[in-house]
Design a protein around this motif. Structure first.
Motif, PDB file in Angstrom:
ATOM      1  N   GLY A  14       9.009  -4.666   4.495  1.00 15.42           N
ATOM      2  CA  GLY A  14       7.983  -3.071   4.892  1.00 15.42           C
ATOM      3  C   GLY A  14       8.489  -2.433   4.885  1.00 15.42           C
ATOM      4  O   GLY A  14       7.320  -1.078   4.339  1.00 15.42           O
TER       5      GLY A  14
ATOM      6  N   ARG B  77       8.573  -6.820  -6.198  1.00 14.43           N
ATOM      7  CA  ARG B  77       8.439  -7.931  -5.279  1.00 14.43           C
ATOM      8  C   ARG B  77       6.639  -8.115  -4.870  1.00 14.43           C
ATOM      9  O   ARG B  77       6.699  -6.928  -4.029  1.00 14.43           O
ATOM     10  CB  ARG B  77       8.808  -9.117  -4.059  1.00 14.43           C
TER      11      ARG B  77
ATOM     12  N   PRO C 133       0.963  -1.323  -0.409  1.00 11.76           N
ATOM     13  CA  PRO C 133      -0.305  -0.103  -0.231  1.00 11.76           C
ATOM     14  C   PRO C 133       0.560   1.652  -0.294  1.00 11.76           C
ATOM     15  O   PRO C 133       0.341   2.257  -0.774  1.00 11.76           O
ATOM     16  CB  PRO C 133      -0.985  -0.544   1.331  1.00 11.76           C
TER      17      PRO C 133
ATOM     18  N   ARG D 120      -2.104 -19.852  10.179  1.00 10.04           N
ATOM     19  CA  ARG D 120      -1.872 -17.903  11.249  1.00 10.04           C
ATOM     20  C   ARG D 120      -2.992 -17.959  11.882  1.00 10.04           C
ATOM     21  O   ARG D 120      -4.106 -19.371  12.358  1.00 10.04           O
ATOM     22  CB  ARG D 120      -2.638 -17.461  10.016  1.00 10.04           C
TER      23      ARG D 120
ATOM     24  N   SER E 144       0.927 -13.212   0.379  1.00  5.21           N
ATOM     25  CA  SER E 144       0.666 -13.522   1.315  1.00  5.21           C
ATOM     26  C   SER E 144      -0.647 -12.631   2.106  1.00  5.21           C
ATOM     27  O   SER E 144      -1.952 -12.290   2.178  1.00  5.21           O
ATOM     28  CB  SER E 144       1.289 -13.242   2.837  1.00  5.21           C
ATOM     29  N   HIS E 145      -0.664 -11.500   0.819  1.00  5.15           N
ATOM     30  CA  HIS E 145      -2.501  -9.908   0.938  1.00  5.15           C
ATOM     31  C   HIS E 145      -2.192 -10.487  -0.509  1.00  5.15           C
ATOM     32  O   HIS E 145      -2.585  -8.971  -0.825  1.00  5.15           O
ATOM     33  CB  HIS E 145      -1.362  -9.083   1.364  1.00  5.15           C
TER      34      HIS E 145
ATOM     35  N   PHE F  99      -3.404  -6.752  -8.881  1.00  6.81           N
ATOM     36  CA  PHE F  99      -1.751  -7.156  -8.482  1.00  6.81           C
ATOM     37  C   PHE F  99      -1.634  -7.184 -10.583  1.00  6.81           C
ATOM     38  O   PHE F  99      -0.886  -7.271 -10.732  1.00  6.81           O
ATOM     39  CB  PHE F  99      -1.025  -8.823  -8.143  1.00  6.81           C
TER      40      PHE F  99
ATOM     41  N   ALA G 207       5.099  -1.266   3.093  1.00  8.06           N
ATOM     42  CA  ALA G 207       3.790  -0.753   4.467  1.00  8.06           C
ATOM     43  C   ALA G 207       4.549   0.863   5.308  1.00  8.06           C
ATOM     44  O   ALA G 207       4.252   1.130   6.326  1.00  8.06           O
ATOM     45  CB  ALA G 207       3.931  -1.733   5.557  1.00  8.06           C
TER      46      ALA G 207
HETATM   47  N1  ATP Z   1      -0.167  -6.151  -0.431  1.00  9.35           N
HETATM   48  C1  ATP Z   1       0.100  -6.214   0.258  1.00  9.35           C
HETATM   49  N2  ATP Z   1      -1.231  -5.231   0.931  1.00  9.35           N
HETATM   50  C2  ATP Z   1      -1.120  -5.273   2.082  1.00  9.35           C
HETATM   51  N3  ATP Z   1      -0.309  -4.912   2.617  1.00  9.35           N
HETATM   52  C3  ATP Z   1       1.102  -5.533   2.744  1.00  9.35           C
HETATM   53  C4  ATP Z   1       1.457  -5.894   1.341  1.00  9.35           C
HETATM   54  N4  ATP Z   1       2.111  -6.815   0.752  1.00  9.35           N
HETATM   55  C5  ATP Z   1       3.052  -6.493   2.368  1.00  9.35           C
HETATM   56  N5  ATP Z   1       2.201  -5.524   2.697  1.00  9.35           N
HETATM   57  C6  ATP Z   1       2.489  -4.961   4.115  1.00  9.35           C
HETATM   58  O1  ATP Z   1       3.790  -5.452   4.604  1.00  9.35           O
HETATM   59  C7  ATP Z   1       4.404  -5.749   5.195  1.00  9.35           C
HETATM   60  C8  ATP Z   1       5.892  -5.820   5.553  1.00  9.35           C
HETATM   61  O2  ATP Z   1       5.842  -7.399   4.491  1.00  9.35           O
HETATM   62  P1  ATP Z   1       6.319  -8.255   3.844  1.00  9.35           P
HETATM   63  O3  ATP Z   1       6.453  -9.053   2.205  1.00  9.35           O
HETATM   64  O4  ATP Z   1       7.557  -8.085   4.232  1.00  9.35           O
HETATM   65  O5  ATP Z   1       5.065  -9.621   4.978  1.00  9.35           O
HETATM   66  P2  ATP Z   1       6.002 -10.241   5.630  1.00  9.35           P
HETATM   67  O6  ATP Z   1       6.952  -9.204   6.997  1.00  9.35           O
HETATM   68  O7  ATP Z   1       6.523 -11.195   4.926  1.00  9.35           O
HETATM   69  O8  ATP Z   1       4.391 -10.913   6.401  1.00  9.35           O
HETATM   70  P3  ATP Z   1       3.528 -11.457   6.562  1.00  9.35           P
HETATM   71  O9  ATP Z   1       3.280 -12.365   7.522  1.00  9.35           O
HETATM   72  O10 ATP Z   1       1.772 -10.690   5.604  1.00  9.35           O
HETATM   73  O11 ATP Z   1       3.744 -12.120   5.308  1.00  9.35           O
HETATM   74  C9  ATP Z   1       3.480  -6.898   6.174  1.00  9.35           C
HETATM   75  O12 ATP Z   1       3.349  -7.692   7.294  1.00  9.35           O
HETATM   76  C10 ATP Z   1       2.190  -6.728   5.736  1.00  9.35           C
HETATM   77  O13 ATP Z   1       1.578  -5.282   6.646  1.00  9.35           O
END
Ligand code: ATP
Ligand code: PYR
Length: 464
Positions: free
Chosen positions: A308, A32, A12, A72, A36-37, A43, A312
């Motif tokens: 992150g 990347r 976001p 989770r 997970s989201h 996308f 985020a």
């Molecule tokens: N596509 C997305 N939509 C919303 N929030 C996102 C997205 N990608 C990443 N984030 C946010 O950015 C943070 C860090 O991104 P990262 O890809 O490192 O996730 P992560 O630490 O592997 O966590 P997760 O366990 O949520 O996969 C996430 O925890 C999430 O809050």
């Protein structure tokens, strides 16, 4: 331009076209998306946006990071714990009971035993299990913090006995192939057969060109590293989840081990997680983050990945700016990587080593033509000091070699390996793009057959 490649996670904070454009201007080579989201509509749009931002001299590699087998927590109202507080993990998707934490997956209760350490959110919270049953486990908090719904939960040191590629991952793979992603990062790889499974799935989709990045984040993967590297196109040091299996103090040596083995196999390595973590909320990195980035560069990593910080955080563009600035500083001094010998059983690798030595002796630049990326990987393995310019006529190859240390990519569909004048055409294009200068000595290389590196020629750049 930095030799180490920069990868930014989109989220976001960063997925507006304007922010992405600024991140590319600051030096991002790859994006990347964390599945997970996943939000397919968004996308898909982002994949198109990435394509709009790329140019033949600045390919952008698009990476789909699969969620993999994670468990989770369910739904509950967040609450605070202090060391010694007891919570009860219960088999359910939702609860309103005080100090109860729902876990909607029976597998968790199958593996958790008295004495185990349960980690929530990659170890931000930890609980020592004092009583474990088939549907309940009582844990004593070891750290202070807030327990929040939907966060990941693991048992320290134990693999989750679910298939590495889940039903959700299968849907995400199909989507990624259709949306034109270049690489799939496979989470929680445990053995080379996991990588082979993904390879087979991609083959069935006719997507052999999609590259596989093995995420090294389990103990089994570290122990089976060589055969995983052999089957993969790249390795990712997933420092976040590695901490579920190793002590934090062990991460340094595991990172060094993975980077060094990856280079032995001529596969790019990507270091991820918490590189500039404090920049999620601050406009400047900390001193120790600066040292961490420099350490990863000196160890010989091919690429560094922001998570992150760009997905985020408050400062996505500044994070890329600082990452590049620190990398460039680190690159002012020679790498601290060991000299690797070519694999004796691979003649082409010995030729690649010869090309690098020759370029060094004559202080020349290297220009290679790489059809599938093999020549680029072979040469980069020996870390040519003057860098490496790689021409390719294949967009998938352009976006793959784009993840390799020191490679300046030129995508040019008009070139062909069969062309008798390939070297002179590459030279005039390199001149046109200001990649070489009049008077430079250039070592050219390519392969006559698919997968080979067996042609070498030297020329001085003269005006035409
Ligand atoms: N596509 C997305 N939509 C919303 N929030 C996102 C997205 N990608 C990443 N984030 C946010 O950015 C943070 C860090 O991104 P990262 O890809 O490192 O996730 P992560 O630490 O592997 O966590 P997760 O366990 O949520 O996969 C996430 O925890 C999430 O809050
Ligand atoms: C990136 C990632 O998945 C990790 O560090 O665990």
């Amino acid at each position: 331009m930095a030799k180490v490649k920069l990868v930014a996670t989109l989220g976001p904070s960063s997925w507006s076209e304007e922010t992405m454009k600024r991140m590319v201007a600051e030096g991002v080579n790859a994006f990347r998306l964390n599945f997970s989201h996943v939000d397919y509509a968004r996308f898909e749009e982002l994949a198109k946006q990435v394509r709009r931002l790329e140019t033949p001299l600045r390919p952008l590699t698009l990476i789909a990071d699969l969620q993999g087998p994670v468990i989770r927590l369910g739904e509950f109202a967040p609450f605070q714990v202090r060391p010694g507080d007891r919570v009860t993990f219960t088999l359910s998707s939702k609860t309103e009971e005080k100090y109860a934490v729902p876990v909607p997956n029976g597998v968790f209760f199958e593996i958790v035993r008295e004495g185990d350490e349960v980690l929530v959110e990659g170890g931000r919270l930890a609980f020592r299990i004092v009583d474990a049953g088939p549907e309940k486990a009582v844990g004593e908090a070891l750290l202070e913090g807030e327990v929040k719904p939907r966060k990941t939960v693991t048992v320290r040191g134990k693999d989750i006995p679910l298939p590495t590629i889940t039903e959700k991952d299968l849907r995400d793979i199909e989507f990624s192939v259709k949306a034109g992603f270049d690489a799939i990062a496979l989470s929680f790889v445990r053995s080379s057969s996991d990588v082979q499974r993904l390879r087979d799935i991609l083959f069935d989709y006719g997507a052999e060109d999609v590259k596989i990045i093995a995420k090294i984040e389990t103990k089994s993967a570290v122990e089976d590293l060589d055969s995983i590297l052999q089957k993969s196109d790249a390795a990712l040091v997933a420092r976040g989840d590695l901490a579920n299996f190793y002590g934090l103090e062990e991460i340094y040596s595991i990172q060094r081990y993975i980077i060094s083995r990856a280079r032995r196999f001529g596969k790019p390595s990507i270091v991820a997680t918490q590189l500039l973590e404090s920049m999620i909320s601050n406009p400047l990195p900390t001193r120790s983050e600066v040292v961490d980035v420099i350490t990863a560069v000196r160890m010989g990593a091919d690429a560094l990945l922001l998570a992150g910080e760009t997905a985020a955080g408050k400062y996505p563009v500044e994070s890329v700016y600082w990452l590049r600035r620190i990398v460039e500083e680190a690159e002012r001094e020679p790498l601290e990587v060991e000299d690797v010998a070519p694999d004796k059983s691979d003649l082409y690798e010995s030729i690649a080593k010869g090309v690098v030595s020759l370029a060094e002796v004559i202080s020349g630049k290297i220009i290679a033509f790489s059809e599938k990326g093999n020549t680029a990987r072979r040469i980069s393995k020996f870390r040519p000091k003057a860098g490496l310019i790689v021409f390719t006529n294949d967009p998938a190859t352009a976006r793959y070699v784009n993840m390799i240390y020191g490679v300046r990519v030129v995508y040019d569909p008009s070139l062909s390996k069969a062309d008798q004048n390939l070297f002179s055409k590459m030279l005039s294009k390199a001149l046109e793009h200001n990649l070489v200068n009049l008077g430079d000595l250039v070592v050219f290389t390519s392969g006559r057959r698919r997968g080979s590196t067996d042609l070498v020629s030297v020329e001085r750049v003269k005006s035409e």
